[in-house]
Scaffold this active site. Structure first.
Site: not given
Ligand code: TGC
Ligand code: FAD
Length: 406
Positions: A112, A155, A385
């Site tokens: 990552s 969010p 992703e």
């Protein structure tokens, strides 16, 4: 410099040797060049020496091992697919995939960090940045002297980034940036953030925000059961004054961040195979050594069914990734092809990890084996992703021409 660091001495070194060799049931190595194999050997040796001994402790402590960053830069894990003239690797997409596979074979969290740096920070600067931005940032990002993160998710806007509310106003010589990003890999220690935000006309633009700019903070996200050896955080912008020269001049609209995601999703397609191979190898070894009812459990049909299906799925995933790599090299890969490969390969890796966990019996839940760590990591990989279902809808739209997102 990074906001918080630790060092090698903060991690317990296991004495257990990492003896990984990759399964190659279909002689896929024949499809690789000598250079590809050399790159694989170099990265694998480095991973075995530097990451394998500490990764379990890093995950148990939920601490990102900062001391690995410069070494990752030295082996070419940051931006290997970008040109040499900016201090990057100048390698092809198959090489990039191989590097991601070797890193994720050890841990998805370390992959990552490299994916974000190479595909989501360096790539947008390379593809959409000014010459000045490229010269200023790329060589230092390639060595790991500078680390970056990528702020797209908010969010209230995850699968639907077009709805983002992070925004900036043009105040002449600078931009005034406000809003918040969430679930950002590398955020807690990144020196720079490539942030996607709307201008006053509602158009999405990329902005390079530097640590230290007033009003910019990066609180860490704690209590994750997944990607514990990767640092995740928020990006909070409270009236941050960003010099106008930090805007990426070369792109406007959602296609900017989505173009970067194509490259990162491609890397994950290879990376996930690495995690799957590690789980398969461990399960194969364990079932040969573990005796129940007077014989190795590898002799029972149910265990063989699981192992045979695992190697079949790994082999199919390898072929899909290899073909996609060639399409990437030729500049012909489509977003839907990338979605198919990311979706399939992460899915099979997660299923293999779950099966391998059961095959290790009670031992499968301990840190003695990498299985449970891979399994928990892959729960994030199947979500970030683009989730498993979002990639299915991308494929559905490609084959039917109908948009089922909204
Ligand atoms: P839509 O209207 O379809 O497209 C908007 C514009 O973008 C273009 N486009 C693409 N361009 C390049 N590559 C792609 N893959 C593209 N997909 C679409 C499109 O042609 C259009 O261009 P234009 O010129 O007409 O404006 O967009 P939409 O709003 O309907 O959304 C489509 C959808 C849902 C597929 C997309 O938003 C999506 O992929 N959502 C998932 C979000 C996502 O993947 N987030 C990832 C955040 S980063 C992350 O997770 C990093 S984890 C890293 C780690 O730790 O390894
Ligand atoms: P939501 O979008 O709320 O989705 C919830 C569920 O609803 C999912 O199952 C989804 O498939 C489903 N769903 C949503 N829309 C539809 C629809 N139209 N039809 C059917 N089902 C739908 N983001 C970054 O920008 N940068 C990073 O570095 C980054 N790193 C991450 C690291 C970790 C560890 C994690 C967990 C996430 C990271 N992300 C990052 C965010 C990641 O990309 C998002 O979590 C992901 O895109 C999903 O968004 P969400 O979590 O808001 O879920």
């Amino acid at each position: 410099m990074s906001s918080a660091t630790n060092s090698e001495k903060d991690f317990h070194q296991t004495s257990k040797a990492d003896l990984f060799t990759h399964p190659d049931f279909y002689q896929i190595d024949d499809l690789l060049s000598e250079e590809h194999k050399l790159i694989r050997d170099t990265v694998r040796d480095w991973v075995k020496k530097n990451i394998s001994p500490i990764i379990e402790d890093a995950a148990q402590q939920a601490k990102f091992p900062h001391h690995l960053l410069r070494g990752l830069g030295e082996i070419g894990a940051f931006g290997p697919q970008l040109p040499l003239e900016y201090g990057c690797g100048g390698l092809d997409y198959i090489s990039y995939g191989i590097i991601m596979q070797e890193l994720e074979r050890c841990d998805s969290g370390i992959r990552s960090t490299a994916s974000v740096q190479g595909s989501l920070v360096m790539y947008p600067i390379f593809k959409f940045g000014s010459e000045e931005q490229k010269r200023k940032y790329l060589p230092k990002l390639a060595t790991g002297e500078l680390m970056g993160c990528f702020g797209l998710t908010e969010p209230d806007h995850g699968s639907n980034p077009a709805g983002m509310t992070t925004n900036f106003k043009d105040l002449g010589d600078h931009l005034l940036l406000n809003g918040a990003k969430m679930w950002i890999s590398n955020a807690p220690f990144a020196n720079i953030a490539v942030v996607w935000a709307k201008n006053e006309q509602g158009k999405i633009r990329g902005v390079i925000v530097e640590r230290g700019m007033e009003g910019f903070t990066t609180p860490e996200t704690h209590n994750k059961w997944s990607l514990r050896a990767s640092a995740t955080g928020e990006l909070v912008f409270d009236n941050v004054k960003v010099p106008k020269k930090n805007l990426l001049p070369g792109v406007e609209g959602l296609k900017g961040p989505l173009t970067c995601l194509n490259s990162a999703r491609y890397g994950i397609s290879w990376g996930a195979i690495g995690a799957a191979m590690d789980c398969y190898n461990s399960a194969l070894q364990y079932t040969k050594e573990r005796h129940q009812f007077g014989r190795p459990i590898a002799g029972f049909q149910l265990q063989q069914k699981k192992l045979a299906e695992m190697i079949t799925e790994i082999t199919k995933a390898q072929l899909l990734a290899w073909r996609l790599g060639n399409l990437m090299n030729a500049g012909k890969a489509t977003p839907a092809q990338i979605s198919m490969c990311k979706r399939n390969n992460v899915d099979i890796a997660l299923k293999i990890a779950r099966e391998a966990r059961q095959m290790h019996g009670g031992m499968g839940i301990t840190g003695e084996y990498p299985i449970m760590r891979h399994m928990m990591n892959l729960e994030s990989v199947i979500t970030y992703e683009g989730t498993h279902d979002i990639h299915l809808l991308i494929l559905g739209m490609e084959i039917t021409g109908e948009n089922a997102f909204q």
